[in-house]
Design an enzyme around this catalytic site. Structure first.
Site, PDB file in Angstrom:
ATOM      1  N   PHE A   1      -1.580  -4.154  -6.661  1.00  0.00           N
ATOM      2  CA  PHE A   1      -0.721  -3.047  -6.963  1.00  0.00           C
ATOM      3  C   PHE A   1      -0.369  -2.686  -8.207  1.00  0.00           C
ATOM      4  O   PHE A   1       0.669  -1.973  -8.750  1.00  0.00           O
ATOM      5  CB  PHE A   1       0.762  -3.785  -6.386  1.00  0.00           C
ATOM      6  CG  PHE A   1       0.788  -4.271  -4.899  1.00  0.00           C
ATOM      7  CD1 PHE A   1       1.103  -2.933  -4.117  1.00  0.00           C
ATOM      8  CD2 PHE A   1       0.262  -5.417  -4.631  1.00  0.00           C
ATOM      9  CE1 PHE A   1       1.135  -3.396  -2.691  1.00  0.00           C
ATOM     10  CE2 PHE A   1       0.277  -5.744  -3.251  1.00  0.00           C
ATOM     11  CZ  PHE A   1       0.680  -4.794  -2.271  1.00  0.00           C
TER      12      PHE A   1
ATOM     13  N   ASN B   1       2.426   2.691  -1.377  1.00  0.00           N
ATOM     14  CA  ASN B   1       1.817   3.965  -2.103  1.00  0.00           C
ATOM     15  C   ASN B   1       2.620   5.370  -1.499  1.00  0.00           C
ATOM     16  O   ASN B   1       2.991   6.068  -2.305  1.00  0.00           O
ATOM     17  CB  ASN B   1       0.350   3.948  -2.265  1.00  0.00           C
ATOM     18  CG  ASN B   1      -0.184   3.396  -3.578  1.00  0.00           C
ATOM     19  OD1 ASN B   1       0.681   2.714  -4.306  1.00  0.00           O
ATOM     20  ND2 ASN B   1      -1.522   3.428  -3.683  1.00  0.00           N
TER      21      ASN B   1
ATOM     22  N   CYS C   1      -4.751   7.364  -6.802  1.00  0.00           N
ATOM     23  CA  CYS C   1      -4.643   6.572  -5.348  1.00  0.00           C
ATOM     24  C   CYS C   1      -3.617   7.271  -4.540  1.00  0.00           C
ATOM     25  O   CYS C   1      -3.984   7.190  -3.375  1.00  0.00           O
ATOM     26  CB  CYS C   1      -4.022   5.202  -5.912  1.00  0.00           C
ATOM     27  SG  CYS C   1      -5.087   4.085  -6.634  1.00  0.00           S
TER      28      CYS C   1
HETATM   29  N1  LIG Z   1      -6.998   2.545 -10.152  1.00  0.00           N
HETATM   30  C1  LIG Z   1      -5.579   2.122  -9.762  1.00  0.00           C
HETATM   31  O1  LIG Z   1      -4.675   2.414 -10.196  1.00  0.00           O
HETATM   32  C2  LIG Z   1      -5.709   1.126  -8.716  1.00  0.00           C
HETATM   33  C3  LIG Z   1      -4.645   0.265  -8.277  1.00  0.00           C
HETATM   34  C4  LIG Z   1      -4.750  -0.659  -7.126  1.00  0.00           C
HETATM   35  C5  LIG Z   1      -5.719  -0.390  -6.145  1.00  0.00           C
HETATM   36  N2  LIG Z   1      -6.777   0.400  -6.489  1.00  0.00           N
HETATM   37  C6  LIG Z   1      -7.959   0.366  -5.577  1.00  0.00           C
HETATM   38  O2  LIG Z   1      -8.829  -0.493  -6.206  1.00  0.00           O
HETATM   39  C7  LIG Z   1     -10.176  -0.008  -5.647  1.00  0.00           C
HETATM   40  C8  LIG Z   1     -11.038   0.096  -7.067  1.00  0.00           C
HETATM   41  O3  LIG Z   1     -10.487   1.226  -7.860  1.00  0.00           O
HETATM   42  P1  LIG Z   1     -10.834   1.452  -9.379  1.00  0.00           P
HETATM   43  O4  LIG Z   1      -9.857   2.551  -9.836  1.00  0.00           O
HETATM   44  O5  LIG Z   1     -10.855   0.101 -10.081  1.00  0.00           O
HETATM   45  O6  LIG Z   1     -12.162   2.215  -9.217  1.00  0.00           O
HETATM   46  P2  LIG Z   1     -13.308   2.559 -10.548  1.00  0.00           P
HETATM   47  O7  LIG Z   1     -13.774   3.750 -10.208  1.00  0.00           O
HETATM   48  O8  LIG Z   1     -12.240   2.717 -11.870  1.00  0.00           O
HETATM   49  O9  LIG Z   1     -14.047   1.343 -10.377  1.00  0.00           O
HETATM   50  C9  LIG Z   1     -15.022   1.097  -9.642  1.00  0.00           C
HETATM   51  C10 LIG Z   1     -16.079   0.198 -10.328  1.00  0.00           C
HETATM   52  O10 LIG Z   1     -16.959  -0.246  -9.020  1.00  0.00           O
HETATM   53  C11 LIG Z   1     -18.431  -0.117  -9.559  1.00  0.00           C
HETATM   54  N3  LIG Z   1     -19.353  -0.290  -8.284  1.00  0.00           N
HETATM   55  C12 LIG Z   1     -19.570   0.345  -7.330  1.00  0.00           C
HETATM   56  N4  LIG Z   1     -20.223   0.034  -6.203  1.00  0.00           N
HETATM   57  C13 LIG Z   1     -20.492  -1.393  -6.730  1.00  0.00           C
HETATM   58  C14 LIG Z   1     -21.547  -2.293  -6.275  1.00  0.00           C
HETATM   59  N5  LIG Z   1     -21.864  -2.024  -5.003  1.00  0.00           N
HETATM   60  N6  LIG Z   1     -21.604  -3.396  -6.986  1.00  0.00           N
HETATM   61  C15 LIG Z   1     -20.962  -3.328  -8.293  1.00  0.00           C
HETATM   62  N7  LIG Z   1     -20.041  -2.489  -8.779  1.00  0.00           N
HETATM   63  C16 LIG Z   1     -19.844  -1.413  -8.054  1.00  0.00           C
HETATM   64  C17 LIG Z   1     -18.622   0.996 -10.106  1.00  0.00           C
HETATM   65  O11 LIG Z   1     -19.705   1.289 -10.791  1.00  0.00           O
HETATM   66  C18 LIG Z   1     -17.295   1.198 -10.826  1.00  0.00           C
HETATM   67  O12 LIG Z   1     -17.549   0.364 -12.384  1.00  0.00           O
HETATM   68  C19 LIG Z   1     -10.084   1.096  -5.006  1.00  0.00           C
HETATM   69  O13 LIG Z   1      -9.934   1.019  -3.553  1.00  0.00           O
HETATM   70  C20 LIG Z   1      -8.739   1.679  -5.174  1.00  0.00           C
HETATM   71  O14 LIG Z   1      -8.007   2.449  -4.389  1.00  0.00           O
HETATM   72  C21 LIG Z   1      -6.897   1.281  -7.652  1.00  0.00           C
END
Ligand SMILES: NC(=O)c1ccc[n+]([C@@H]2O[C@H](COP(=O)([O-])OP(=O)(O)OC[C@H]3O[C@@H](n4cnc5c(N)ncnc54)[C@H](O)[C@@H]3O)[C@@H](O)[C@H]2O)c1
Length: 426
Positions: free
Chosen positions: A148, A204, A256
């Site tokens: 979150f 959300n 998100c």
């Molecule tokens: N950004 C936010 O504020 C937030 C908050 C809560 C939840 N989320 C959720 O968390 C998840 C991740 O979001 P994020 O913003 O951190 O994404 P992001 O795009 O910033 O980061 C994802 C990372 O995963 C890596 N990756 C992809 N496939 C991979 C694999 N097979 N092995 C290893 N690394 C791999 C990518 O290279 C990247 O560095 C999503 O589901 C999102 O909805 C995001």
């Protein structure tokens, strides 16, 4: 101390990794992006997020934190593995689970015996089962632990969460995951996986609803001559409503809210429920981009063709460098399509950053971006903009119109300097 592996080092994975290392766990983070792994191993934080650099340096120094290339390499000794990979919006609005499935496939054969795999990515109801199916490992339990945190305060949110949600049919696995947060005395809510997954989407969607509601009330305020800022103060004192997230703006965005709201619409449709309320929330938001664009058009004298518009703020919110689904970019694209020239400034964004529309001229200061402009608009609530002297802008800007999409600037000061000030809902 628990041995943890974090798969994906984006906003969520990197925050999770450095914070768990800070709490004393032994953390290995794996990412497919070798360049990112190299930078992180050198202590360089690739994103803007308060305190990440400090905790990254601490983890590298005390040995609690390491970075490796690939998911398989990260999990070799792990007791608990966190999947923090993207779940982008698919073509039909549903969440695309391909990254989660790919990561699960990659680790399936190398996970230590009786390891726990935790889904921290935001995933549709039933994804815990999807991961179980991909892993094909009866000894491995899969847990849902949605995240979150808010970008801009991710570390603080992680270390001082309102609550931690853990969804699992297996009580001992739920307790093991919940125990990772013991030292921060978090309120841990243990539930079944479907409820945990639903909590994240519902939260959300509710926040997006609150913002769209405020923007709808702001439109009414403009019609009746009320001031939405005062209206929100008056509403916020009601404990059933709460003062948080009652700010009008140019529309909500970020990586998100849009994708998760659309994913929940899709989930509802699959269950046979027509979630008209949420569809309306999304529609109100799209209208808000148009409404703000119209305010800028009016301020430019009725046409955007050949108008020079200075835009302060490109990121989807302040204190981040994230441009994903930024309302500012949505509005800029409308301005460009209508024939305007856009000169922008954002404290964290340079011209070469992916996500900046190619036609935008990115400047290195707020005053420089305003030079030669007919209209100035504020689209991200960076505090820095509050302190720019209106008189300095008046010297470089031939136009005298400000459209304050965040109700951020001191209206009286700007009017005193000769500007018209158009806000949201006032
Ligand atoms: N950004 C936010 O504020 C937030 C908050 C809560 C939840 N989320 C959720 O968390 C998840 C991740 O979001 P994020 O913003 O951190 O994404 P992001 O795009 O910033 O980061 C994802 C990372 O995963 C890596 N990756 C992809 N496939 C991979 C694999 N097979 N092995 C290893 N690394 C791999 C990518 O290279 C990247 O560095 C999503 O589901 C999102 O909805 C995001």
């Amino acid at each position: 101390m628990t041995r943890l592996a974090i798969i994906g080092t984006g906003y969520v994975g990197l925050t999770t990794g450095v914070c768990f290392a800070h709490l004393g766990h032994d953390v290995v983070c794996g990412d497919i992006d070798a360049g990112k792994v190299a930078r992180l191993s050198r202590g360089e934080v690739p994103i803007v997020e308060h305190r990440l650099d400090e905790l990254l340096a601490e983890g590298l120094r005390n040995g609690n934190l390491r970075f490796v290339v690939g998911a398989a390499a990260a999990v070799a000794d792990a007791e608990i593995v966190f999947l923090c990979v993207p779940t982008p919006q698919g073509d039909d609005g549903s969440a695309d689970l391909s990254y989660v499935e790919a990561a699960a496939r990659e680790i399936a054969q190398v996970l230590p015996y009786e390891c726990i795999v935790v889904n921290k990515s935001t995933v549709p109801v039933g994804s815990t089962r999807v991961v179980e199916r991909v892993l094909q490992r009866p000894d491995v339990r899969v847990v849902s632990n949605p995240e979150f945190l808010r970008e801009g305060s991710a570390v603080d949110d992680f270390l001082r969460p309102d609550r931690v949600v853990v969804g699992c049919e297996d009580r001992s696995a739920a307790i093991a995951v919940g125990a990772l947060y013991d030292s921060i005395r978090a309120q841990v809510i243990v539930t079944d996986p479907a409820s945990a997954e639903t909590i994240k989407y519902a939260a959300n969607a509710f926040l997006a609803t609150k913002l769209s509601f405020v923007n709808a009330i702001a439109a009414i305020c403009e019609g009746v001559g009320a001031d939405v800022n005062d209206v929100m103060v008056g509403m916020g004192y009601d404990k059933r409503i709460g003062a948080e997230f009652l700010r009008p703006g140019p529309g909500w965005g970020g990586s998100c809210f849009g994708k998760d709201s659309r994913a929940l619409l899709n989930i509802a449709r699959e269950t046979g429920y027509q979630f008209d309320l949420l569809a309306g929330v999304i529609a109100v938001n799209d209208e808000q981009f148009e409404r703000v664009t119209d305010k800028i058009r009016v301020a430019a004298g009725g046409s955007l063709q050949d108008a020079v518009i200075a835009v302060w703020g490109l990121t989807f919110k302040a204190r981040t460098d994230d441009l994903r689904d930024s309302p500012s970019v949505s509005i800029i694209n409308r301005l460009l399509a209508a024939g305007a020239t856009v000169q922008a400034y954002d404290p964290t964004v340079s011209a070469i950053k992916p996500g900046v529309p190619a036609a935008v001229q990115v400047h290195d200061s707020a005053v420089s971006a305003a030079t030669g402009a007919h209209v100035l608009t504020v689209l991200t609530e960076w505090d820095d903009f509050r302190w720019v002297a209106a008189a300095d802008v008046a010297v470089v800007m031939p136009g005298r119109a400000v459209v304050d999409g965040r109700n951020l600037l001191d209206r009286a000061a700007w009017q005193h300097a000769g500007f018209t000030h158009t806000g949201i809902g006032r």
